[in-house]
Motif scaffolding. Structure first.
Motif, PDB file in Angstrom:
ATOM      1  N   ILE A   1       0.928  -1.178   0.108  1.00 40.73           N
ATOM      2  CA  ILE A   1      -0.068   0.056  -0.131  1.00 40.73           C
ATOM      3  C   ILE A   1       0.944   1.229  -0.080  1.00 40.73           C
ATOM      4  CG2 ILE A   1      -0.342  -0.070   2.504  1.00 40.73           C
ATOM      5  CD1 ILE A   1      -3.184   1.373   1.847  1.00 40.73           C
ATOM      6  N   GLU A   2       1.913   1.153   0.613  1.00 39.36           N
ATOM      7  CA  GLU A   2       2.940   2.329   0.569  1.00 39.36           C
ATOM      8  C   GLU A   2       3.423   2.416  -0.780  1.00 39.36           C
ATOM      9  OE1 GLU A   2       3.281   0.242   3.306  1.00 39.36           O
ATOM     10  OE2 GLU A   2       2.265   1.668   4.704  1.00 39.36           O
ATOM     11  N   ARG A   3       3.655   1.722  -1.633  1.00 39.16           N
ATOM     12  CA  ARG A   3       4.080   1.648  -2.988  1.00 39.16           C
ATOM     13  C   ARG A   3       2.995   2.393  -3.918  1.00 39.16           C
ATOM     14  NH1 ARG A   3       5.962  -4.028  -5.139  1.00 39.16           N
ATOM     15  NH2 ARG A   3       5.663  -2.801  -7.152  1.00 39.16           N
ATOM     16  N   VAL A   4       1.778   2.052  -3.584  1.00 38.92           N
ATOM     17  CA  VAL A   4       0.448   2.462  -4.263  1.00 38.92           C
ATOM     18  C   VAL A   4       0.233   4.237  -3.905  1.00 38.92           C
ATOM     19  CG1 VAL A   4      -1.875   2.485  -4.925  1.00 38.92           C
ATOM     20  CG2 VAL A   4      -0.481   0.199  -4.675  1.00 38.92           C
ATOM     21  N   ILE A   5       0.457   4.200  -2.528  1.00 39.72           N
ATOM     22  CA  ILE A   5       0.235   5.737  -2.033  1.00 39.72           C
ATOM     23  C   ILE A   5       1.419   6.579  -2.605  1.00 39.72           C
ATOM     24  CG2 ILE A   5       0.644   7.431  -0.074  1.00 39.72           C
ATOM     25  CD1 ILE A   5      -0.511   5.145   1.589  1.00 39.72           C
TER      26      ILE A   5
ATOM     27  N   GLN B   1       2.492  11.020  -6.782  1.00 37.75           N
ATOM     28  CA  GLN B   1       3.248  11.929  -7.954  1.00 37.75           C
ATOM     29  C   GLN B   1       2.119  12.544  -9.085  1.00 37.75           C
ATOM     30  OE1 GLN B   1       5.499   9.299 -10.833  1.00 37.75           O
ATOM     31  NE2 GLN B   1       4.228   7.774 -10.107  1.00 37.75           N
ATOM     32  N   PHE B   2       0.714  12.059  -8.655  1.00 39.41           N
ATOM     33  CA  PHE B   2      -0.116  12.794  -9.517  1.00 39.41           C
ATOM     34  C   PHE B   2      -1.237  13.318  -8.591  1.00 39.41           C
ATOM     35  CE2 PHE B   2       0.783   8.642 -11.334  1.00 39.41           C
ATOM     36  CZ  PHE B   2       1.410   8.987 -12.705  1.00 39.41           C
ATOM     37  N   GLY B   3      -0.938  13.784  -7.425  1.00 36.91           N
ATOM     38  CA  GLY B   3      -1.826  14.388  -6.452  1.00 36.91           C
ATOM     39  C   GLY B   3      -2.756  14.041  -5.870  1.00 36.91           C
ATOM     40  N   MET B   4      -2.790  12.671  -6.215  1.00 33.12           N
ATOM     41  CA  MET B   4      -4.110  11.520  -5.905  1.00 33.12           C
ATOM     42  C   MET B   4      -4.188  10.797  -4.868  1.00 33.12           C
ATOM     43  SD  MET B   4      -4.941  10.639  -9.846  1.00 33.12           S
ATOM     44  CE  MET B   4      -6.365   9.590  -9.363  1.00 33.12           C
ATOM     45  N   ALA B   5      -3.126  10.728  -4.001  1.00 35.06           N
ATOM     46  CA  ALA B   5      -2.794   9.928  -2.877  1.00 35.06           C
ATOM     47  C   ALA B   5      -4.062  10.141  -1.745  1.00 35.06           C
ATOM     48  CB  ALA B   5      -1.587  10.169  -2.097  1.00 35.06           C
ATOM     49  N   ASP B   6      -4.384  11.480  -1.508  1.00 30.23           N
ATOM     50  CA  ASP B   6      -5.441  11.675  -0.748  1.00 30.23           C
ATOM     51  C   ASP B   6      -6.806  10.918  -1.137  1.00 30.23           C
ATOM     52  OD1 ASP B   6      -5.974  13.525  -2.854  1.00 30.23           O
ATOM     53  OD2 ASP B   6      -6.745  15.158  -1.740  1.00 30.23           O
ATOM     54  N   ARG B   7      -6.987  10.452  -2.210  1.00 36.22           N
ATOM     55  CA  ARG B   7      -8.199   9.742  -2.664  1.00 36.22           C
ATOM     56  C   ARG B   7      -8.297   8.476  -2.470  1.00 36.22           C
ATOM     57  NH1 ARG B   7      -9.007  11.431  -8.864  1.00 36.22           N
ATOM     58  NH2 ARG B   7     -10.520   9.690  -8.494  1.00 36.22           N
ATOM     59  N   ILE B   8      -7.174   7.757  -1.828  1.00 30.66           N
ATOM     60  CA  ILE B   8      -6.996   6.555  -1.460  1.00 30.66           C
ATOM     61  C   ILE B   8      -7.840   6.269  -0.173  1.00 30.66           C
ATOM     62  CG2 ILE B   8      -5.379   4.518  -0.722  1.00 30.66           C
ATOM     63  CD1 ILE B   8      -3.439   5.379  -2.808  1.00 30.66           C
ATOM     64  N   LEU B   9      -8.827   5.304  -0.092  1.00 35.80           N
ATOM     65  CA  LEU B   9      -9.494   5.048   1.146  1.00 35.80           C
ATOM     66  C   LEU B   9      -8.891   3.904   1.852  1.00 35.80           C
ATOM     67  CD1 LEU B   9     -12.777   5.077  -0.758  1.00 35.80           C
ATOM     68  CD2 LEU B   9     -11.827   6.964   0.739  1.00 35.80           C
TER      69      LEU B   9
ATOM     70  N   GLU C   1      -9.276   7.335 -15.839  1.00 35.87           N
ATOM     71  CA  GLU C   1      -8.225   7.409 -14.664  1.00 35.87           C
ATOM     72  C   GLU C   1      -7.574   5.880 -14.528  1.00 35.87           C
ATOM     73  OE1 GLU C   1      -9.480  11.248 -11.698  1.00 35.87           O
ATOM     74  OE2 GLU C   1     -10.553   9.145 -11.407  1.00 35.87           O
ATOM     75  N   LEU C   2      -8.464   5.207 -14.551  1.00 34.04           N
ATOM     76  CA  LEU C   2      -8.164   3.633 -14.390  1.00 34.04           C
ATOM     77  C   LEU C   2      -7.133   3.310 -15.553  1.00 34.04           C
ATOM     78  CD1 LEU C   2      -8.360   0.799 -12.949  1.00 34.04           C
ATOM     79  CD2 LEU C   2     -10.297   0.469 -14.141  1.00 34.04           C
ATOM     80  N   GLU C   3      -7.655   3.522 -16.762  1.00 34.34           N
ATOM     81  CA  GLU C   3      -6.767   3.108 -18.021  1.00 34.34           C
ATOM     82  C   GLU C   3      -5.268   4.037 -17.647  1.00 34.34           C
ATOM     83  OE1 GLU C   3      -8.510   3.132 -22.295  1.00 34.34           O
ATOM     84  OE2 GLU C   3      -9.801   4.654 -21.329  1.00 34.34           O
ATOM     85  N   GLN C   4      -5.514   5.189 -17.415  1.00 31.34           N
ATOM     86  CA  GLN C   4      -4.087   5.918 -17.199  1.00 31.34           C
ATOM     87  C   GLN C   4      -3.034   5.313 -15.914  1.00 31.34           C
ATOM     88  OE1 GLN C   4      -4.584  10.071 -16.380  1.00 31.34           O
ATOM     89  NE2 GLN C   4      -2.213  10.495 -15.986  1.00 31.34           N
ATOM     90  N   HIS C   5      -3.715   5.265 -14.959  1.00 33.61           N
ATOM     91  CA  HIS C   5      -3.130   4.806 -13.829  1.00 33.61           C
ATOM     92  C   HIS C   5      -2.716   3.517 -13.587  1.00 33.61           C
ATOM     93  CE1 HIS C   5      -2.712   9.049 -12.746  1.00 33.61           C
ATOM     94  NE2 HIS C   5      -4.168   9.100 -12.643  1.00 33.61           N
ATOM     95  N   SER C   6      -3.358   2.627 -14.443  1.00 32.00           N
ATOM     96  CA  SER C   6      -2.879   1.156 -14.330  1.00 32.00           C
ATOM     97  C   SER C   6      -1.750   0.798 -15.539  1.00 32.00           C
ATOM     98  CB  SER C   6      -4.203   0.450 -14.631  1.00 32.00           C
ATOM     99  OG  SER C   6      -4.658   0.388 -15.906  1.00 32.00           O
TER     100      SER C   6
END
Length: 155
Positions: free
Chosen positions: A3-7, A12-20, A138-143
């Motif tokens: 999970i730390e790797r995913v955070i 780097q995309f300013g999206m870590a705060d969206r992880i639940l 977003e899923l397409e891009q970030h996966s």
């Protein structure tokens, strides 16, 4: 922990705060749907397979199942899921938290068309109690998806 790797990946995309990070387990489709208060079909489950010597991830809707004939037609081999040990080693995430983000080098990610009926879906984020709500773009891009496939049924 993965999970730390995913955070770190989403930072780097300013999206870590969206992880639940959930209080309850999201290790299965049913548990994730309950914890996220959504329909099970909107859970984007990530399934890990061996295709020849390669590791492949298929992200599919929570209510979809692999169609063996479609899978073999697409990949040229019978669907063979990785064992929990193989998944952790080859993908970089343990079963229950396998996701298409921050995976090990050489892992190819495909998105199944069963997801295309939704505006947003909830894939895991590397642990058995995490998720992120993403649009399909977003899923397409970030996966770092290699593309859309049609290898599921029953949805």
């Amino acid at each position: 922990m993965s999970i730390e790797r995913v955070i770190a990946y989403f930072q780097q995309f300013g999206m870590a705060d969206r992880i639940l990070q959930l209080d309850a387990s999201s290790a299965t489709v049913a548990l994730a749907a309950e914890a996220l208060h959504c329909a099970p079909c909107r859970i984007a489950k990530t399934l890990s397979f061996a295709v020849h010597d390669d590791a492949v991830l298929i992200v599919a809707a929570g209510d979809a199942r692999i169609d063996n004939a479609k899978y073999k037609a697409r990949f040229g081999v019978k669907a063979k899921m990785l064992s929990p040990e193989e998944a952790a080693q080859r993908i970089g995430h343990a079963v229950g938290g396998v996701c298409p983000f921050a995976v090990n080098d050489g892992v190819t990610v495909y998105l199944d068309k069963s997801l295309q009926r939704f505006d947003t879906v909830f894939p895991a984020c590397g642990s058995s109690n995490s998720a992120i709500e993403l649009t399909l773009a977003e899923l397409e891009q970030h996966s770092n998806s290699a593309g859309w496939v049609d290898v599921c049924k029953d949805w």
